[in-house]
Design a protein around this motif. Structure first.
Motif, PDB file in Angstrom:
ATOM      1  N   SER A 340       0.680  -1.075  -0.057  1.00 28.61           N
ATOM      2  CA  SER A 340      -0.023   0.220  -0.335  1.00 28.61           C
ATOM      3  C   SER A 340       0.605   0.943   0.172  1.00 28.61           C
ATOM      4  CB  SER A 340      -1.218   0.007   1.254  1.00 28.61           C
ATOM      5  OG  SER A 340      -1.685  -0.857   0.743  1.00 28.61           O
ATOM      6  N   SER A 361      -1.742  -4.237  -5.199  1.00 32.21           N
ATOM      7  CA  SER A 361      -1.362  -2.891  -4.817  1.00 32.21           C
ATOM      8  C   SER A 361      -2.355  -1.352  -5.142  1.00 32.21           C
ATOM      9  CB  SER A 361      -0.144  -2.292  -4.458  1.00 32.21           C
ATOM     10  OG  SER A 361       1.000  -2.909  -4.767  1.00 32.21           O
ATOM     11  N   VAL A 362      -2.681  -0.858  -3.738  1.00 31.98           N
ATOM     12  CA  VAL A 362      -3.582  -0.112  -3.124  1.00 31.98           C
ATOM     13  C   VAL A 362      -2.470   1.002  -3.127  1.00 31.98           C
ATOM     14  CG1 VAL A 362      -5.666   0.654  -1.476  1.00 31.98           C
ATOM     15  CG2 VAL A 362      -5.224  -1.546  -1.763  1.00 31.98           C
ATOM     16  N   GLN A 579      -3.273  -5.203   3.324  1.00 30.24           N
ATOM     17  CA  GLN A 579      -3.724  -3.042   3.724  1.00 30.24           C
ATOM     18  C   GLN A 579      -3.118  -3.628   5.870  1.00 30.24           C
ATOM     19  OE1 GLN A 579      -5.431  -0.351   2.226  1.00 30.24           O
ATOM     20  NE2 GLN A 579      -7.285  -2.299   1.191  1.00 30.24           N
TER      21      GLN A 579
END
Length: 586
Positions: A340, A361-362, A579
């Motif tokens: 993240s 991913s974030v 996350q």
């Protein structure tokens, strides 16, 4: 009849300035210094080439000067106060009213002058305010531009780990699709910033004579062969080029020239022979191309430099999770994989950003932005704060994009979902498959402040009115099968209201000042609001049922344990467990 720049007559006359006296009539004019300003390098305005091209076949002029000369005359005849509205554009170019408005909206998003009435116009005023004739002609001219082909990564095997995994579509790729190059075994990537800039400058070098002639006017009584350029007309070249460091405050283009610099604002500057302007610009462009070529050659022959920010597009495998906040161009976020990433307004305020080749991913970019580009990403959620000019998402797969933006363009994407608060109709171009759109579904505490700063209106959301254009992009450098030029891009479906959920942005920076936004600033459509209320009601009923179920204490513990196990399984299956780890790490 084509227009040509000639040096048949010497039309140069002394100019009046604030500081210099005019030379005596017998004194020859000095040869202009091609680099009169302290920041001499000329740069193309990349946003015009990256966000200002439309895949409308009737705008793809094969011979721009032969076609645009008569078009310019027709637009001139239809103009009022040198401005052209959407009705006249539709009539002269023989395109639909929707496409004529799209021309105005696209031009407005890339104009170099923030004070232009088109930039400042409210949505309901765009058609009547129209575009300055000279800006419109330059915009139409660059529709002939062909983008640089993606380049092969120098270590394709090493980068395979961060590139999108195979999908059901890989067994069948449309013959029309530019995405073939992006997803072929050679693993091609975006050209570097330097490569792109050199390509754009080469285009301008090749077409400069035509471009200058379209802005020039004949001297009264002298005929078409004696063209001059006024300072006002010269400023419109700022749509295509600028001087000084990219990303810095750009002064008026005329102040970088030997012709108009320091002109008395109370006195109209004397027009300059078009041939002289052409030669001066040509010298500057040639010098800039030479400098870029030497820089690229030096990098190819010398040791790799991971911190080199001019070639920030280069190496996802050599510099994973790379963030290049170069002051000379857009902030680059490249090669982020299985993590993240959070960027705040203090990192990005007022900048442009590119998210390139990120996987699984974030990414949170919670800032007021000018332009944003998302390229070649997969299995990633990208949250963009407020984008005041334009957002472009291209060559992505299984990506969720959450964005508040004035305009959005989606090109060559697959199985992506877009949660949008967008003031103009989302534009869908190229070879797309299984796209979905939905209303905006999140907020953070400074969102409304950022939207106000860049001019995104929360009361206007056209997320459900996508406009699909051609499946073939006339601006790419690929060859396409005959007869496919008029094929239309696959549009996007609306997310089922029952599948719509809010996205929660974690509060990483609890110690910082909290903004005023407490909820989604974009009103939800009735169907989505009703679905949310049903889901909340079902959740509350389930909780109530669990609370009221008569169970022995050991059975309650078993039920609680089972719920935790299922929730943990979901966290791992969805990838959201990462996350949580990132939050703990921060």
């Amino acid at each position: 009849m084509p227009l040509f720049i000639t040096q048949k007559k010497d039309l140069q006359t002394p100019r009046r300035t604030m500081t210099d006296e005019s030379p005596p009539p017998s004194a020859p004019d000095p040869v202009p210094n091609p680099n009169p300003n302290p920041n001499p390098l000329i740069h193309p305005r990349r946003v015009s080439f990256e966000h200002g091209l439309l895949p409308i076949q009737k705008l793809a002029f094969t011979d721009p000067i032969q076609t645009l000369a008569p078009v310019k005359q027709k637009l001139t005849d239809a103009a009022s106060n040198n401005r052209v509205g959407s009705t006249a554009i539709a009539d002269v170019l023989q395109i639909s009213e929707d496409h004529a408005r799209l021309v105005l909206e696209t031009l407005g998003s890339v104009l170099h002058s923030e004070s232009d009435p088109l930039v400042r116009a409210k949505p309901e005023e765009v058609d009547s305010v129209g575009a300055d004739l000279r800006d419109l002609v330059l915009f139409l001219y660059i529709q002939s531009y062909k983008k640089l082909l993606p380049r092969t990564h120098k270590d394709s095997a090493a980068v395979a780990d961060v590139w999108p995994s195979t999908s059901a579509f890989d067994g069948y790729l449309s013959a029309l699709s530019p995405i073939q190059l992006v997803r072929s075994n050679s693993r091609r990537f975006m050209p570097s910033q330097a490569d792109d800039e050199a390509h754009q400058l080469s285009y301008l070098q090749k077409h400069l004579a035509n471009i200058v002639s379209l802005l020039a006017e004949p001297v009264e009584g002298e005929g078409e062969e004696s063209l001059v350029l006024s300072m006002e007309a010269f400023e419109h070249l700022g749509f295509l080029v600028q001087f000084g460091d990219k990303g810095s405050d750009v002064s008026p283009l005329s102040q970088a020239t030997p012709f108009f610099a320091n002109s008395d604002p109370d006195m109209p500057a004397v027009p300059v022979p078009a041939s002289q302007v052409h030669d001066w610009l040509l010298q500057n462009i040639a010098s800039a191309i030479e400098g870029i070529t030497e820089r690229i050659s030096g990098k190819e022959n010398g040791p790799a430099n991971a911190s080199d920010q001019d070639d920030a597009m280069s190496d996802a495998s050599a510099a994973p999770n790379k963030v290049a906040p170069s002051g000379r161009g857009p902030c680059l976020i490249e090669g982020v994989s299985k993590t993240s990433l959070v960027k705040q307004a203090s990192d990005l305020r007022g900048r442009s950003v590119k998210v390139v080749n990120c996987h699984d991913s974030v990414i949170y970019l919670l800032a007021p932005l000018r332009y944003a580009t998302v390229h070649g990403c997969s299995d990633t959620t990208i949250v963009l704060g407020a984008v005041g000019k334009a957002l472009r998402v291209e060559h992505c797969e299984r990506v969720h994009v959450i964005a508040a933006s004035k305009r959005v363009c989606i090109a060559n994407c697959r199985e992506c979902v877009f949660f949008l608060g967008v003031n103009q109709r989302p534009l869908i171009v190229g070879d797309n498959h299984k796209l979905q759109v939905a209303p905006y579904n999140t907020y953070y505490s400074h969102l409304e402040e950022h939207m106000s700063e860049v001019g995104v209106e929360p009361t206007i959301n056209k997320w459900d009115k996508p406009l699909a254009l051609g499946a073939v992009d006339p601006h790419d450098s690929l060859s396409h099968p005959a007869g496919v030029a008029d094929a239309q891009a696959e549009s996007a479906a609306c997310v089922d209201p029952d599948q719509f959920i809010n996205f929660l942005i974690p509060n990483w920076f609890s110690g910082e000042e909290i903004g005023s936004t407490k909820d989604n600033p974009f009103p939800l459509p009735d169907a989505y609001m009703a679905a949310q209320q049903r889901n909340l009601k079902n959740l509350e009923e389930t909780r109530q049922s669990l609370r009221e179920t008569p169970l022995e204490e050991n059975r309650k513990k078993e039920l609680s344990s089972a719920l935790h196990v299922y929730f943990k399984d979901w966290l791992y299956a969805s990838g959201n467990i990462r996350q949580l780890y990132c939050l703990q790490g921060d």
